[in-house]
Design a protein around this motif. Sequence first.
Motif, mmCIF file in Angstrom:
data_model
loop_
_atom_site.group_PDB
_atom_site.id
_atom_site.type_symbol
_atom_site.label_atom_id
_atom_site.label_comp_id
_atom_site.label_asym_id
_atom_site.label_seq_id
_atom_site.Cartn_x
_atom_site.Cartn_y
_atom_site.Cartn_z
ATOM 1 N N LEU A 19 -33.670 -49.193 1.983
ATOM 2 C CA LEU A 19 -32.971 -49.812 3.111
ATOM 3 C C LEU A 19 -33.918 -49.904 4.291
ATOM 4 C CD1 LEU A 19 -29.445 -49.046 4.507
ATOM 5 C CD2 LEU A 19 -31.433 -48.765 6.001
ATOM 6 N N MET A 20 -33.888 -51.039 4.977
ATOM 7 C CA MET A 20 -34.685 -51.206 6.185
ATOM 8 C C MET A 20 -33.870 -51.921 7.254
ATOM 9 S SD MET A 20 -38.494 -52.195 4.790
ATOM 10 C CE MET A 20 -39.411 -51.021 3.778
ATOM 11 N N GLU A 21 -33.932 -51.392 8.473
ATOM 12 C CA GLU A 21 -33.317 -52.039 9.627
ATOM 13 C C GLU A 21 -34.444 -52.669 10.444
ATOM 14 O OE1 GLU A 21 -30.365 -51.009 13.422
ATOM 15 O OE2 GLU A 21 -30.964 -49.440 12.008
ATOM 16 N N ILE A 22 -34.302 -53.954 10.745
ATOM 17 C CA ILE A 22 -35.386 -54.721 11.356
ATOM 18 C C ILE A 22 -34.931 -55.343 12.666
ATOM 19 C CG2 ILE A 22 -37.043 -56.594 10.959
ATOM 20 C CD1 ILE A 22 -36.174 -56.394 7.941
ATOM 21 N N GLU A 23 -35.790 -55.300 13.671
ATOM 22 C CA GLU A 23 -35.500 -55.990 14.926
ATOM 23 C C GLU A 23 -35.671 -57.497 14.724
ATOM 24 O OE1 GLU A 23 -38.028 -54.363 17.940
ATOM 25 O OE2 GLU A 23 -36.589 -52.793 18.479
ATOM 26 N N THR A 29 -30.476 -56.086 15.610
ATOM 27 C CA THR A 29 -31.100 -55.705 14.344
ATOM 28 C C THR A 29 -30.298 -56.202 13.147
ATOM 29 O OG1 THR A 29 -29.921 -53.573 14.245
ATOM 30 C CG2 THR A 29 -32.075 -53.613 15.354
ATOM 31 N N VAL A 30 -30.994 -56.384 12.038
ATOM 32 C CA VAL A 30 -30.358 -56.688 10.759
ATOM 33 C C VAL A 30 -30.836 -55.663 9.739
ATOM 34 C CG1 VAL A 30 -30.048 -59.148 11.154
ATOM 35 C CG2 VAL A 30 -32.197 -58.340 10.195
ATOM 36 N N THR A 31 -29.987 -55.380 8.784
ATOM 37 C CA THR A 31 -30.306 -54.388 7.760
ATOM 38 C C THR A 31 -30.391 -55.070 6.400
ATOM 39 O OG1 THR A 31 -29.173 -52.645 8.996
ATOM 40 C CG2 THR A 31 -29.586 -52.233 6.668
ATOM 41 N N ILE A 32 -31.436 -54.741 5.664
ATOM 42 C CA ILE A 32 -31.616 -55.254 4.318
ATOM 43 C C ILE A 32 -31.696 -54.090 3.335
ATOM 44 C CG2 ILE A 32 -32.766 -57.398 4.997
ATOM 45 C CD1 ILE A 32 -35.458 -56.030 4.377
ATOM 46 N N GLN A 82 -24.458 -64.500 4.195
ATOM 47 C CA GLN A 82 -25.732 -65.188 4.380
ATOM 48 C C GLN A 82 -26.907 -64.283 4.002
ATOM 49 O OE1 GLN A 82 -24.883 -66.530 8.572
ATOM 50 N NE2 GLN A 82 -25.407 -68.544 7.724
ATOM 51 N N PHE A 83 -28.104 -64.887 3.979
ATOM 52 C CA PHE A 83 -29.297 -64.139 3.620
ATOM 53 C C PHE A 83 -30.445 -64.504 4.555
ATOM 54 C CE2 PHE A 83 -29.693 -68.125 1.346
ATOM 55 C CZ PHE A 83 -31.056 -68.401 1.306
ATOM 56 N N LEU A 84 -31.543 -63.779 4.422
ATOM 57 C CA LEU A 84 -32.750 -64.089 5.180
ATOM 58 C C LEU A 84 -33.955 -64.015 4.255
ATOM 59 C CD1 LEU A 84 -34.001 -61.049 5.521
ATOM 60 C CD2 LEU A 84 -32.506 -60.923 7.500
ATOM 61 N N ILE A 85 -35.078 -64.471 4.748
ATOM 62 C CA ILE A 85 -36.330 -64.397 3.990
ATOM 63 C C ILE A 85 -37.347 -63.637 4.827
ATOM 64 C CG2 ILE A 85 -38.305 -65.731 3.139
ATOM 65 C CD1 ILE A 85 -36.410 -67.843 2.152
ATOM 66 N N ASP A 98 -26.211 -55.598 6.681
ATOM 67 C CA ASP A 98 -25.483 -55.247 7.898
ATOM 68 C C ASP A 98 -26.217 -55.869 9.080
ATOM 69 O OD1 ASP A 98 -23.507 -54.166 9.472
ATOM 70 O OD2 ASP A 98 -24.042 -52.074 9.109
ATOM 71 N N TYR A 99 -25.558 -55.902 10.221
ATOM 72 C CA TYR A 99 -26.191 -56.438 11.423
ATOM 73 C C TYR A 99 -25.561 -55.783 12.643
ATOM 74 C CZ TYR A 99 -22.030 -59.402 10.963
ATOM 75 O OH TYR A 99 -20.752 -59.851 10.793
ATOM 76 N N ASN A 100 -26.350 -55.690 13.711
ATOM 77 C CA ASN A 100 -25.875 -55.129 14.970
ATOM 78 C C ASN A 100 -26.278 -56.090 16.079
ATOM 79 O OD1 ASN A 100 -25.760 -53.608 17.476
ATOM 80 N ND2 ASN A 100 -25.549 -51.767 16.228
#
Length: 295
Positions: free
Chosen positions: A16-20, A58-61, A32-35, A51-53
């Motif tokens: 799991l990674m949470e990204i700015e 941030t979004v979580t993948i 939805q998805f991201l690349i 998830d998203y905040n």
Amino acid sequence: MYQIVKAEKLADKIFLMEIEAPRVARACQPGQFLIVKMDEVGERIPLTICDYNREKGTVTIVFQTVGASTEKMSWLREGDFFQDVTGPLGKASEWIEDDIEELKQKKILFVAGGVGTAPVYPQVKWLHEHGVAADVIVGAKNKELLILEKEMEAVAGNLYVTTDDGSYGRHGMVTAVIEELAAKGTKYDFCVAIGPMIMMKFVCLLTKKLEIPTIVSMNPIMVDGTGMCGACRLLVDGKVKFACVDGPEFDGHLVDFDQAMQRQQSYKTQEGRAMLKLQEGSTHHGGCGNCGGDR
């Protein structure tokens, strides 16, 4: 550059990674998805948003290591960066546009298999936040590969956990739980199934028999995520669709799963060669004659 603010190993080969990514966080919706792309020469990796905040931006993948690129991605830690995060891509779950009061009257079932638990979670969470209860079946090969159980338990109406080997929860496949609930007289207005294609196929065969409309989230190989490359094409009701722009969600009773799984297999050899090259490092001399390491 997009900083990783949290990096966690959830289970064997599952991370799991949470990204700015403020712009993505502001605009994304369940389904939805991201690349992501690690560097200039890195592979474009499509991942469903777990998830998203919006406040934190941030979004979580959540991803599973299946090839060289995801293996290298698992080495990233908190404070590291992705060069690119593109999204949100694809269409949001269509039911988020439905009248909330009508949704509250419906009996909804989610079926999550393996890493498919990650994209199921934001959908169930969205419903929970809007006062809509949904039952959830989560399946995994064994207890060690079960992810996000506590998070799912907090937002699901009823949570049913099953493992293939019986090491935790019920013993058996997710389809056995659906049959068990049906036998008790539980009737669902619609089902959402996300997980390995083989799991979604058999869930759809069963729900069609039980006359439960079923939505699936297709995860074929993607390259550009904009419908230009055609790698993610599949047949839905005999018509060609592209998962990245027409989906990723489709009517599961109309998807040609056999054709989709056959297309997935055509990429396995290339993934295997890339992983071998990564594992062997400087000792890899391209003995296979195909990856270019001997030239």
